[in-house]
Scaffold this motif. Structure first.
Motif, mmCIF file in Angstrom:
data_model
loop_
_atom_site.group_PDB
_atom_site.id
_atom_site.type_symbol
_atom_site.label_atom_id
_atom_site.label_comp_id
_atom_site.label_asym_id
_atom_site.label_seq_id
_atom_site.Cartn_x
_atom_site.Cartn_y
_atom_site.Cartn_z
ATOM 1 N N ILE A 52 -29.791 -7.401 -13.386
ATOM 2 C CA ILE A 52 -30.696 -8.496 -13.029
ATOM 3 C C ILE A 52 -30.460 -8.897 -11.580
ATOM 4 C CG2 ILE A 52 -31.364 -10.875 -13.528
ATOM 5 C CD1 ILE A 52 -30.557 -10.368 -16.426
ATOM 6 N N THR A 53 -31.555 -8.919 -10.837
ATOM 7 C CA THR A 53 -31.481 -9.322 -9.429
ATOM 8 C C THR A 53 -32.149 -10.679 -9.259
ATOM 9 O OG1 THR A 53 -31.544 -7.024 -8.684
ATOM 10 C CG2 THR A 53 -32.125 -8.724 -7.068
ATOM 11 N N VAL A 54 -31.424 -11.622 -8.640
ATOM 12 C CA VAL A 54 -31.949 -12.963 -8.414
ATOM 13 C C VAL A 54 -31.959 -13.245 -6.915
ATOM 14 C CG1 VAL A 54 -29.659 -13.991 -8.771
ATOM 15 C CG2 VAL A 54 -31.701 -15.418 -8.928
ATOM 16 N N THR A 55 -33.079 -13.799 -6.456
ATOM 17 C CA THR A 55 -33.230 -14.182 -5.050
ATOM 18 C C THR A 55 -33.535 -15.669 -4.971
ATOM 19 O OG1 THR A 55 -34.078 -11.995 -4.454
ATOM 20 C CG2 THR A 55 -34.516 -13.806 -2.911
ATOM 21 N N VAL A 56 -32.757 -16.398 -4.184
ATOM 22 C CA VAL A 56 -32.950 -17.839 -4.043
ATOM 23 C C VAL A 56 -33.961 -18.096 -2.922
ATOM 24 C CG1 VAL A 56 -31.854 -20.038 -3.473
ATOM 25 C CG2 VAL A 56 -30.635 -18.359 -4.877
ATOM 26 N N GLN A 57 -35.044 -18.806 -3.251
ATOM 27 C CA GLN A 57 -36.059 -19.161 -2.261
ATOM 28 C C GLN A 57 -35.749 -20.507 -1.601
ATOM 29 O OE1 GLN A 57 -38.161 -17.088 -1.255
ATOM 30 N NE2 GLN A 57 -38.161 -15.560 -2.884
ATOM 31 N N SER A 58 -35.231 -21.442 -2.410
ATOM 32 C CA SER A 58 -34.899 -22.759 -1.864
ATOM 33 C C SER A 58 -33.874 -23.446 -2.740
ATOM 34 C CB SER A 58 -36.157 -23.640 -1.756
ATOM 35 O OG SER A 58 -36.681 -23.916 -3.046
ATOM 36 N N VAL A 59 -33.134 -24.363 -2.129
ATOM 37 C CA VAL A 59 -32.141 -25.178 -2.839
ATOM 38 C C VAL A 59 -32.518 -26.642 -2.653
ATOM 39 C CG1 VAL A 59 -29.708 -25.821 -3.040
ATOM 40 C CG2 VAL A 59 -30.339 -23.463 -2.434
ATOM 41 N N LEU A 115 -26.436 -16.066 -15.046
ATOM 42 C CA LEU A 115 -27.293 -16.554 -13.969
ATOM 43 C C LEU A 115 -26.667 -17.748 -13.255
ATOM 44 C CD1 LEU A 115 -29.924 -16.564 -12.366
ATOM 45 C CD2 LEU A 115 -30.944 -17.961 -14.187
ATOM 46 N N ASP A 116 -26.141 -18.698 -14.008
ATOM 47 C CA ASP A 116 -25.569 -19.903 -13.397
ATOM 48 C C ASP A 116 -24.385 -19.555 -12.506
ATOM 49 O OD1 ASP A 116 -26.932 -22.408 -14.883
ATOM 50 O OD2 ASP A 116 -26.693 -20.758 -16.287
ATOM 51 N N ASP A 117 -23.513 -18.648 -12.975
ATOM 52 C CA ASP A 117 -22.357 -18.258 -12.166
ATOM 53 C C ASP A 117 -22.802 -17.558 -10.886
ATOM 54 O OD1 ASP A 117 -20.682 -19.287 -14.095
ATOM 55 O OD2 ASP A 117 -20.498 -17.374 -15.161
ATOM 56 N N ALA A 118 -23.881 -16.775 -11.004
ATOM 57 C CA ALA A 118 -24.374 -16.060 -9.831
ATOM 58 C C ALA A 118 -24.966 -17.016 -8.800
ATOM 59 C CB ALA A 118 -25.419 -15.024 -10.252
ATOM 60 N N LEU A 119 -25.648 -18.043 -9.246
ATOM 61 C CA LEU A 119 -26.356 -18.951 -8.341
ATOM 62 C C LEU A 119 -25.425 -19.858 -7.538
ATOM 63 C CD1 LEU A 119 -29.396 -19.982 -10.580
ATOM 64 C CD2 LEU A 119 -29.468 -18.599 -8.488
ATOM 65 N N VAL A 120 -24.307 -20.251 -8.158
ATOM 66 C CA VAL A 120 -23.384 -21.153 -7.451
ATOM 67 C C VAL A 120 -22.881 -20.471 -6.177
ATOM 68 C CG1 VAL A 120 -21.152 -22.318 -7.543
ATOM 69 C CG2 VAL A 120 -22.672 -22.381 -9.523
ATOM 70 N N GLY A 121 -23.095 -21.116 -5.045
ATOM 71 C CA GLY A 121 -22.662 -20.576 -3.764
ATOM 72 C C GLY A 121 -23.723 -19.792 -3.024
ATOM 73 N N MET A 122 -24.896 -19.561 -3.650
ATOM 74 C CA MET A 122 -25.974 -18.831 -2.977
ATOM 75 C C MET A 122 -26.819 -19.792 -2.140
ATOM 76 S SD MET A 122 -27.326 -16.118 -5.884
ATOM 77 C CE MET A 122 -28.527 -15.418 -4.729
ATOM 78 N N SER A 123 -27.261 -19.305 -0.981
ATOM 79 C CA SER A 123 -28.130 -20.098 -0.105
ATOM 80 C C SER A 123 -29.534 -19.518 -0.131
ATOM 81 C CB SER A 123 -27.595 -20.087 1.327
ATOM 82 O OG SER A 123 -26.297 -20.651 1.392
ATOM 83 N N ALA A 124 -30.482 -20.291 0.398
ATOM 84 C CA ALA A 124 -31.867 -19.836 0.446
ATOM 85 C C ALA A 124 -31.959 -18.524 1.220
ATOM 86 C CB ALA A 124 -32.740 -20.897 1.093
ATOM 87 N N GLY A 125 -32.697 -17.552 0.652
ATOM 88 C CA GLY A 125 -32.872 -16.251 1.274
ATOM 89 C C GLY A 125 -31.888 -15.203 0.812
#
Length: 488
Positions: free
Chosen positions: A230-237, A199-209
């Motif tokens: 596993i699908t992760v969607t970033v709502q806000s940073v 999860l942490d590796d996936a989140l680095v570099g992701m923007s909201a939306g």
């Protein structure tokens, strides 16, 4: 009653107990009374059926079995006491002979504590960590405190380690959604490594939306341990802003007016923790040093039970934290074989340590007073967050008082051992644990008291040497006088 003890191994014995039938009479009487309450024979009220009719309708064999079952615990206890052995666990009992009216014989195989003597423990030396607090440790603790008062503000950029993101997550195994592995609006610190792997590796570099899918192993729920998409969607940073380490923060986060006072308080607290760690280290290392001097056999069943207890305890902790054993081993960098080996060795050391402390308490004739038991219960109750009376009642109802007495005795034996051990820190300073404990309890320990204590010990040693020399001279005089009398 006659008892013979056969040593099967150094840690297991077989008791053969011969019991004259007369000793079973009280148990037979009770058996007849109990059975009389249960049988229904016309013309007799419950509990009033005569023994001959019980023999006729129920059978003498049933009465004998009831009587023997009633008598065995007491007879076994007497056999153990007379044999002066320290039994461990439950025995395997077998009735080998039951001659009605004459004699009963039974055997009991049971594990025992091995017989040994604790060697002289004066002169053991151990080294513990030095209790010093660095400026870096103070700043690290202060920063942790600042983290608690930090505020989150939106960041118009991709997520980085240390950022907080609000995310939605879903999982699917073989294309089927996993309901208990989905969440929405979950606040997560990037880089904390506190969720599924990847999860942490996936989140680095992701923007909201933005969304991303990766493969990982589920750590909880019905599908725990299975591989999932596993699908992760970033709502806000958001980024955490920490308050400045100044007087204003000191007033906000503590009872102090200035940051200097807060830092000094943190130094005092850190030093107290390190002092407590020194005491714990000294106790552990003193016992380890003593165990190295003793080689004793250990009962396999007792060690196996301790291994099982430790594994069950770990499983409970993993369930609470939502981790699988596989994920835990991966995080610790251990194979299953390495883990099992470590658990087995720790269990053997724990069993051996218990035996050694039990024997030390026996050799030194240590005992447990009611006040000591009460103090122990109160301490345990405070740690568990329950009322002492409630814990004491639970221990009594569950038959754990003997185990409690054993625990207190072992603690006293360990305290006695530590009193005879020379303890130094890594800088070569000799430590007085009693003085440290008094200091931790809020008592004032002055250099004069320490010196006075040392002088008292030296005085006592000198007095003992003088007494020994005087007794030696007196013995020589008596010997000379005896020779003179003989010659005359």
């Amino acid at each position: 009653m006659k008892t013979d003890v056969e040593e099967l191994t150094p840690t297991r014995v077989k008791l053969t107990v011969e019991v004259p039938f007369d000793e079973l009479k009280p148990n037979l009487d009770r058996a007849y009374k109990e059975i009389a309450k249960q049988v229904r024979i016309k013309g007799f009220r419950p509990g009033k059926v005569p023994a001959p009719l019980i023999d006729q309708y129920v059978g003498r064999g049933a009465v004998l079995q009831e009587a023997v079952n009633d008598a065995l615990p007491e007879l076994y206890g007497r056999a153990v006491e007379e044999s002066e052995i320290f039994v461990l666990g439950q025995p395997e009992v077998e009735i080998t002979a039951l001659d009605d009216g004459k004699e009963m014989t039974f055997t009991a195989e049971v594990d025992i504590r091995p017989k040994f003597e604790v060697p002289d423990y004066d002169g053991i030396e151990v080294t513990v960590d030095e209790a010093t607090v660095t400026d870096e440790e103070i700043e690290e603790t202060l920063n942790t405190l600042r983290e608690r008062f930090g505020s989150l503000t939106a960041a118009d950029r991709p997520a980085e380690e240390g950022d907080f993101v609000s995310i939605d997550m879903s999982a699917a195994v073989d294309g089927e959604p996993v309901e208990d592995a989905s969440t929405t609006g979950y606040s997560y610190e990037v880089g904390s490594r506190s969720s599924v792997e990847g999860l942490d590796d996936a989140l680095v570099g992701m923007s909201a939306g933005e969304s991303k899918t990766f493969t990982s192993t589920l750590v909880g729920g019905e599908k725990a341990g299975q591989e999932a998409e596993i699908t992760v969607t970033v709502q806000s940073v958001k980024v955490k802003n920490l308050p400045a380490a100044d007087d204003e923060f000191a007033q906000l986060a503590s009872e102090f007016d200035t940051i200097a006072e807060l830092r000094e308080d943190l130094r005092t607290r850190l030093l107290r923790n390190k002092r407590m760690q020194q005491i714990g280290q000294a106790r552990d290392k003193a016992l380890e040093a003593l165990l190295e001097q003793i080689d004793i056999p250990l009962p396999d069943k007792v060690v196996e039970d301790e291994i099982q207890r430790r594994n069950e305890q770990l499983e409970q902790q993993l369930q609470w934290s939502g981790l699988t054993k596989e994920a835990y081993l991966e995080r610790e960098g251990k194979t299953a074989e390495e883990f099992d080996t470590e658990i087995a060795e720790a269990a053997r050391q724990a069993v051996k340590g218990g035996f050694v402390l039990d024997q030390l308490a026996l050799q030194e004739e240590l005992g447990v007073e009611n006040e000591e038991l009460s103090e122990y219960v109160v301490t345990q109750a405070m740690q568990m967050g329950v009322q002492p009376q409630q814990l004491a009642q639970h221990l009594t109802d569950s038959g754990q008082i003997p185990a409690l007495v054993s625990e207190v005795l072992r603690t006293k034996a360990l305290n006695l051992l530590v009193e005879h051990v020379k303890i130094t820190d890594e800088a070569g300073n000799e430590l007085d644990l009693e003085a440290i404990q008094r200091e931790l309890n809020g008592e004032t320990v002055t250099p004069e008291e320490t010196a006075e204590s040392a002088e008292t010990e030296e005085s006592a040693e000198a007095k003992a040497e003088d007494t020994a020399e005087a007794e030696t001279e007196e013995a020589k005089d008596e010997e000379t006088k005896g020779k003179a009398d003989s010659e005359s």
